[in-house]
Scaffold this motif. Structure first.
Motif, PDB file in Angstrom:
ATOM      1  N   GLN A 142      26.756  40.058  86.834  1.00  0.00           N
ATOM      2  CA  GLN A 142      27.744  40.138  87.779  1.00  0.00           C
ATOM      3  C   GLN A 142      27.405  40.429  89.373  1.00  0.00           C
ATOM      4  O   GLN A 142      27.911  39.622  90.130  1.00  0.00           O
ATOM      5  N   LEU A 143      26.071  40.867  89.491  1.00  0.00           N
ATOM      6  CA  LEU A 143      25.738  41.048  90.961  1.00  0.00           C
ATOM      7  C   LEU A 143      25.439  39.437  91.417  1.00  0.00           C
ATOM      8  O   LEU A 143      25.540  39.278  92.610  1.00  0.00           O
ATOM      9  N   ALA A 144      24.721  38.920  90.486  1.00  0.00           N
ATOM     10  CA  ALA A 144      24.183  37.364  90.751  1.00  0.00           C
ATOM     11  C   ALA A 144      25.245  36.660  90.990  1.00  0.00           C
ATOM     12  O   ALA A 144      25.165  35.682  91.819  1.00  0.00           O
ATOM     13  N   ALA A 145      26.375  36.699  90.205  1.00  0.00           N
ATOM     14  CA  ALA A 145      27.536  35.697  90.477  1.00  0.00           C
ATOM     15  C   ALA A 145      28.100  36.189  91.709  1.00  0.00           C
ATOM     16  O   ALA A 145      28.762  35.386  92.316  1.00  0.00           O
ATOM     17  N   ALA A 146      28.195  37.451  92.151  1.00  0.00           N
ATOM     18  CA  ALA A 146      28.985  37.956  93.537  1.00  0.00           C
ATOM     19  C   ALA A 146      28.244  37.382  94.539  1.00  0.00           C
ATOM     20  O   ALA A 146      28.751  37.692  95.545  1.00  0.00           O
ATOM     21  N   ASN A 147      26.977  37.329  94.415  1.00  0.00           N
ATOM     22  CA  ASN A 147      25.939  37.048  95.658  1.00  0.00           C
ATOM     23  C   ASN A 147      25.186  35.991  95.420  1.00  0.00           C
ATOM     24  O   ASN A 147      24.057  36.175  95.424  1.00  0.00           O
ATOM     25  N   PRO A 148      25.796  34.741  95.189  1.00  0.00           N
ATOM     26  CA  PRO A 148      24.872  33.646  95.022  1.00  0.00           C
ATOM     27  C   PRO A 148      24.054  33.214  95.937  1.00  0.00           C
ATOM     28  O   PRO A 148      22.726  32.573  95.989  1.00  0.00           O
ATOM     29  N   ALA A 149      24.406  33.470  97.279  1.00  0.00           N
ATOM     30  CA  ALA A 149      23.698  32.936  98.424  1.00  0.00           C
ATOM     31  C   ALA A 149      22.094  33.699  98.471  1.00  0.00           C
ATOM     32  O   ALA A 149      21.396  33.289  99.270  1.00  0.00           O
ATOM     33  N   ALA A 150      22.422  35.068  97.818  1.00  0.00           N
ATOM     34  CA  ALA A 150      21.029  36.024  98.060  1.00  0.00           C
ATOM     35  C   ALA A 150      19.970  35.331  97.629  1.00  0.00           C
ATOM     36  O   ALA A 150      18.786  35.617  97.629  1.00  0.00           O
ATOM     37  N   ALA A 151      20.204  34.573  96.440  1.00  0.00           N
ATOM     38  CA  ALA A 151      19.267  33.786  95.594  1.00  0.00           C
ATOM     39  C   ALA A 151      18.365  32.929  96.267  1.00  0.00           C
ATOM     40  O   ALA A 151      17.514  32.419  95.895  1.00  0.00           O
ATOM     41  N   ASN A 152      19.102  32.538  97.214  1.00  0.00           N
ATOM     42  CA  ASN A 152      18.212  31.201  98.114  1.00  0.00           C
ATOM     43  C   ASN A 152      17.743  31.740  99.103  1.00  0.00           C
ATOM     44  O   ASN A 152      17.061  30.985 100.043  1.00  0.00           O
ATOM     45  N   ILE A 153      18.061  33.086  99.798  1.00  0.00           N
ATOM     46  CA  ILE A 153      17.278  33.515 100.952  1.00  0.00           C
ATOM     47  C   ILE A 153      15.851  33.841 100.798  1.00  0.00           C
ATOM     48  O   ILE A 153      15.444  34.555  99.849  1.00  0.00           O
ATOM     49  N   THR A 154      14.997  33.588 101.725  1.00  0.00           N
ATOM     50  CA  THR A 154      13.647  33.740 101.658  1.00  0.00           C
ATOM     51  C   THR A 154      13.377  34.148 103.011  1.00  0.00           C
ATOM     52  O   THR A 154      13.469  33.728 103.930  1.00  0.00           O
ATOM     53  N   GLY A 155      12.886  35.530 103.031  1.00  0.00           N
ATOM     54  CA  GLY A 155      12.674  36.037 104.106  1.00  0.00           C
ATOM     55  C   GLY A 155      11.047  36.668 104.125  1.00  0.00           C
ATOM     56  O   GLY A 155      10.400  36.642 103.331  1.00  0.00           O
ATOM     57  N   LYS A 156      10.365  36.781 105.573  1.00  0.00           N
ATOM     58  CA  LYS A 156       9.152  37.334 105.498  1.00  0.00           C
ATOM     59  C   LYS A 156       9.279  38.813 105.562  1.00  0.00           C
ATOM     60  O   LYS A 156      10.149  39.588 106.086  1.00  0.00           O
ATOM     61  N   ALA A 157       8.023  39.266 105.074  1.00  0.00           N
ATOM     62  CA  ALA A 157       8.037  41.004 104.994  1.00  0.00           C
ATOM     63  C   ALA A 157       8.042  41.341 106.418  1.00  0.00           C
ATOM     64  O   ALA A 157       7.281  40.845 107.426  1.00  0.00           O
ATOM     65  N   GLY A 158       8.861  42.583 106.730  1.00  0.00           N
ATOM     66  CA  GLY A 158       8.752  43.095 108.012  1.00  0.00           C
ATOM     67  C   GLY A 158       9.597  42.400 109.209  1.00  0.00           C
ATOM     68  O   GLY A 158       9.542  42.824 110.024  1.00  0.00           O
ATOM     69  N   SER A 159      10.421  41.541 108.623  1.00  0.00           N
ATOM     70  CA  SER A 159      11.212  41.178 109.581  1.00  0.00           C
ATOM     71  C   SER A 159      12.820  41.239 109.427  1.00  0.00           C
ATOM     72  O   SER A 159      13.277  41.799 108.594  1.00  0.00           O
TER      73      SER A 159
END
Length: 159
Positions: A142-159
């Motif tokens: 349910q969380l993955a379906a509610a926030n599909p854009a978060a699976a595609n975000i790649t961030g750097k540690a500390g930013s």
């Protein structure tokens, strides 16, 4: 007899230190104490020296491509797999559920006191992880379906 924890602790650490390093540190502190320089200015100068030394070490490490312990302070942290964060969250929720379902009077199984509580918590954690690895109860989906854009975000540690 009165025992003060902080000075005793500091003295114990000082006694355990290498005598040569201890004398060098004491000499540096005496040199800083005897000068009439402003404390903030002295600290800024020391920070500048440390940054220069760190930059020099990083440059040397980059040149030699060594994997020494005191090499460059940058580490690459891999982003968790898609949905892994949601699965871990579901495992935590399931751990809480399982821990409340375990019997309260279980001293014969887990032991008494804090140790028994730790064993009980560890069992609940492992059960929660195993339940979440299977189909779970659907929280992760349910969380993955509610926030599909978060699976595609790649961030750097500390930013």
């Amino acid at each position: 007899m009165i025992v003060t924890a902080t000075p005793d602790l500091v003295l114990d650490v000082l006694d355990a230190a290498d005598p040569v390093t201890q004398r060098a540190a004491a000499a540096k502190l005496d040199a800083l104490k005897s000068s009439d320089a402003d404390f903030a200015a002295t600290m800024d100068a020391e920070v500048g020296k440390a940054r220069t030394a760190t930059a020099d070490q990083a440059a040397k490490a980059a040149e030699t491509q060594s994997t020494a312990v005191n090499g460059a302070p940058v580490q690459v942290i891999k982003a968790p797999a898609s949905g892994e964060v949601y699965r871990k969250f579901e495992a935590f929720i399931l751990q809480t559920f399982v821990e409340t379902m375990l019997p309260k009077e279980s001293e014969q199984v887990f032991g008494k006191g804090t140790a028994g509580g730790v064993w009980k918590s560890m069992l609940a954690e492992q059960l929660g992880n195993q339940l979440a690895k299977g189909k779970g109860i659907g929280i992760a989906k349910q969380l993955a379906a509610a926030n599909p854009a978060a699976a595609n975000i790649t961030g750097k540690a500390g930013s």
